[in-house]
Scaffold this active site. Structure first.
Site, short mmCIF file in Angstrom:
data_model
loop_
_atom_site.label_atom_id
_atom_site.label_comp_id
_atom_site.label_asym_id
_atom_site.label_seq_id
_atom_site.Cartn_x
_atom_site.Cartn_y
_atom_site.Cartn_z
N GLU A 107 0.73 -1.70 0.52
CA GLU A 107 0.01 0.28 -0.01
C GLU A 107 0.86 1.38 0.14
O GLU A 107 2.26 1.21 0.93
CB GLU A 107 -0.48 -0.26 1.23
CG GLU A 107 -2.39 -1.02 1.36
CD GLU A 107 -3.51 -1.20 2.21
OE1 GLU A 107 -2.88 -0.57 3.16
OE2 GLU A 107 -3.85 -2.23 1.67
N CYS A 121 3.67 8.21 0.63
CA CYS A 121 4.47 7.62 1.61
C CYS A 121 4.49 5.87 0.93
O CYS A 121 3.68 5.93 0.45
CB CYS A 121 3.02 7.56 2.01
SG CYS A 121 4.01 6.46 4.27
N CYS A 128 6.60 -6.59 7.67
CA CYS A 128 6.91 -5.65 8.33
C CYS A 128 7.50 -6.93 9.37
O CYS A 128 6.43 -7.37 10.13
CB CYS A 128 7.19 -4.72 9.04
SG CYS A 128 8.01 -3.90 9.60
N CYS A 132 5.31 -4.19 15.88
CA CYS A 132 5.26 -3.19 17.03
C CYS A 132 4.08 -3.08 17.29
O CYS A 132 2.94 -3.63 16.30
CB CYS A 132 5.92 -1.18 15.98
SG CYS A 132 7.14 -1.23 15.57
N CYS A 135 0.91 -1.29 15.24
CA CYS A 135 0.84 -1.49 14.13
C CYS A 135 0.59 -2.84 13.20
O CYS A 135 0.56 -3.38 13.41
CB CYS A 135 2.28 -1.17 13.62
SG CYS A 135 2.63 -0.90 11.37
N GLY A 176 6.78 -1.44 6.42
CA GLY A 176 7.88 -1.99 6.51
C GLY A 176 9.41 -1.13 6.91
O GLY A 176 8.31 -0.22 7.47
N GLU A 177 10.57 -1.42 7.48
CA GLU A 177 11.28 -0.69 8.11
C GLU A 177 13.10 -0.99 7.28
O GLU A 177 13.22 -1.88 6.66
CB GLU A 177 12.06 -1.48 9.69
CG GLU A 177 13.22 -1.48 9.61
CD GLU A 177 13.26 0.04 10.04
OE1 GLU A 177 12.34 0.47 10.73
OE2 GLU A 177 14.06 0.87 9.75
N SER A 208 11.75 7.18 7.54
CA SER A 208 11.32 6.91 8.92
C SER A 208 11.98 4.86 9.62
O SER A 208 11.59 4.21 8.55
CB SER A 208 9.70 6.82 8.88
OG SER A 208 9.67 6.62 10.19
N SER A 231 11.56 6.64 15.21
CA SER A 231 9.70 6.25 16.49
C SER A 231 10.64 5.70 18.18
O SER A 231 11.21 5.25 17.40
CB SER A 231 9.69 5.39 15.02
OG SER A 231 8.27 5.80 13.50
N HIS A 233 8.64 6.69 20.45
CA HIS A 233 6.63 6.08 21.04
C HIS A 233 6.88 5.82 22.81
O HIS A 233 6.05 5.48 23.40
CB HIS A 233 6.55 4.69 20.76
CG HIS A 233 6.63 4.71 18.95
ND1 HIS A 233 5.96 6.15 18.15
CD2 HIS A 233 6.74 3.91 18.31
CE1 HIS A 233 5.61 5.63 17.07
NE2 HIS A 233 6.84 3.93 16.73
N CYS A 351 -1.52 6.07 9.63
CA CYS A 351 -0.06 5.49 10.98
C CYS A 351 -0.31 4.42 11.35
O CYS A 351 -1.34 5.31 11.83
CB CYS A 351 0.65 6.78 11.09
SG CYS A 351 1.33 7.77 9.94
S1 SF4 Z 1 5.38 1.13 13.01
FE1 SF4 Z 1 7.04 0.57 11.25
S2 SF4 Z 1 8.02 -0.81 12.11
FE2 SF4 Z 1 6.51 -0.70 13.60
S3 SF4 Z 1 6.39 -3.02 12.38
FE3 SF4 Z 1 4.39 -0.90 11.57
S4 SF4 Z 1 5.66 -0.33 9.68
FE4 SF4 Z 1 7.40 -1.93 11.19
#
Ligand code: SF4
Length: 373
Positions: A107, A121, A128, A132, A135, A176-177, A208, A231, A233, A351
């Site tokens: 996406e 974005c 991923c 997290c 997420c 993804g990271e 990011s 991030s 948090h 997000c």
């Molecule tokens: S916040 Fe970013 S790093 Fe964490 S699970 Fe979601 S996509 Fe992956």
């Protein structure tokens, strides 16, 4: 019958043997052109057609000789991700559901701005692996890394839909990271930044990360760097480990040390600290005071992101009063603070919401007895 089967196999092998050009840098296209027996400047011309003019076929590359166009058709392909759906939210945000050549789906989000610019974005992985706790993409699990061509291809698809946009920002904040796929990300950045192609400058590009320390060091010591968003948090390790499992590998203090070492040479460079505010979890005044003490030594801006609800998590949004109080405390410590608008929530494009429809159906409701992080 056998002859027809052989012919079909031959056609398929020619297709399979063709080179995918999207994802090649200008230097790679020059080298590839030379390897085909053509002058290197043909690679420059191809680069311009592929990225600046966004050609979808070789036929329209009118300043190339016909014989060259025919040879290109035989030897190469121009592949963009295929839009399966465009979900449009009331605020103009568009969530693209894109299919890649192997059938994987990612996406991508388009966000217009009142000044005529827009942000896209993009995703860097299918799913991923970071997991997290708030997420949706993390709940999908990990599929695979995207190629540089698949990362750039998302920008091409969105840009082609919106010729009215006067300038683009690209944020690598989708699925993804990015710093776990750094080879492809660096190559994609080189393509995006090339002034003979898309020409989206480094100052308009943000990567990011949830805090992959070796990746931060590698990316931010390049001669030309994107903007960096990290991030956090949570302002202390125990709470952060409950929200962001990577804390157990790259702890908060190691991460802060890496951020202090990021070379910020001009006053127009800073690190953005991302902080998702989750109601009753990390949104109290003492969290704000600790966060202020933690990040004040950095040249940074803090971006507060009120949690965007997803039915798979037993978590709550912060109240508007809690968000306001949190921001006020940070500002009272001299920090620059923005509160991110929850754009695209209705279409699950905000997000932390990407990938909702790909999460296993049985995971789309909070498990009995769960209490959240
Ligand atoms: S916040 Fe970013 S790093 Fe964490 S699970 Fe979601 S996509 Fe992956």
């Amino acid at each position: 019958m056998e002859k027809r089967r052989q012919m079909r196999t031959a056609v398929l092998s020619v297709q399979a043997g063709r080179v995918a050009l999207i994802g090649m840098t200008r230097a790679e296209l020059r080298a590839w052109a030379t390897a085909q027996g053509w002058p290197a400047y043909r690679g420059d011309q191809l680069f311009m057609w592929l990225y600046a003019r966004q050609a979808r076929s070789f036929d329209g590359m009118t300043d190339l000789p016909r014989a060259l166009r025919e040879a290109l058709t035989e030897r190469a392909v121009i592949e963009w991700p295929e839009p399966l759906r465009r979900d449009v939210a009331d605020d103009g945000t568009v969530k693209y559901v894109l299919r890649l050549t192997d059938g994987a789906v990612v996406e991508t989000v388009f966000m217009p701005r009142p000044d005529g610019r827009a942000t896209v974005c993009v995703s860097t992985q299918v799913g991923c692996p970071m997991g997290c706790r708030f997420c949706v993409t993390g709940a999908m699990g990990f599929g695979r890394n995207l190629t540089a061509g698949e990362i750039v291809g998302q920008v091409l698809v969105v840009r082609a839909d919106h010729p009215e946009v006067v300038g683009w920002n690209v944020v690598l904040m989708g699925m993804g990271e990015p710093l776990l796929n750094l080879d492809a990300v660096e190559k994609a950045l080189d393509i995006l930044w090339d002034p003979r192609g898309l020409g989206i400058g480094p100052r308009h590009t943000t990567v990011s990360t949830v805090g992959i320390v070796p990746g931060i060091r590698r990316l931010m010591t390049r001669p030309v760097r994107p903007r960096l968003a990290v991030s956090l948090h949570a302002p202390e390790p125990a709470l952060r480990a409950r929200l962001v499992p990577v804390e157990r590998k790259y702890g908060l203090f190691e991460l802060m040390q890496a951020l202090r070492e990021v070379p910020l040479e001009t006053r127009r460079e800073w690190v953005t600290i991302e902080y998702t505010l989750i109601g009753g979890v990390n949104d109290r005044p003492e969290h704000a005071r600790r966060l202020a003490r933690l990040v004040r030594p950095l040249r940074c801006k803090v971006n507060l992101i009120p949690y965007n609800p997803a039915p798979i998590f037993p978590l709550e949004e912060p109240t508007p009063e809690a968000v306001e109080a949190f921001a006020r405390i940070l500002r009272s410590h001299g920090l620059t603070v923005t509160v991110r608008q929850n754009r695209g929530r209705r279409v699950m494009a905000a997000c932390g919401q990407l990938g909702y429809e790909f999460v296993r159906p049985e995971a789309r409701g909070p498990a009995e007895g769960t209490t959240g992080p």
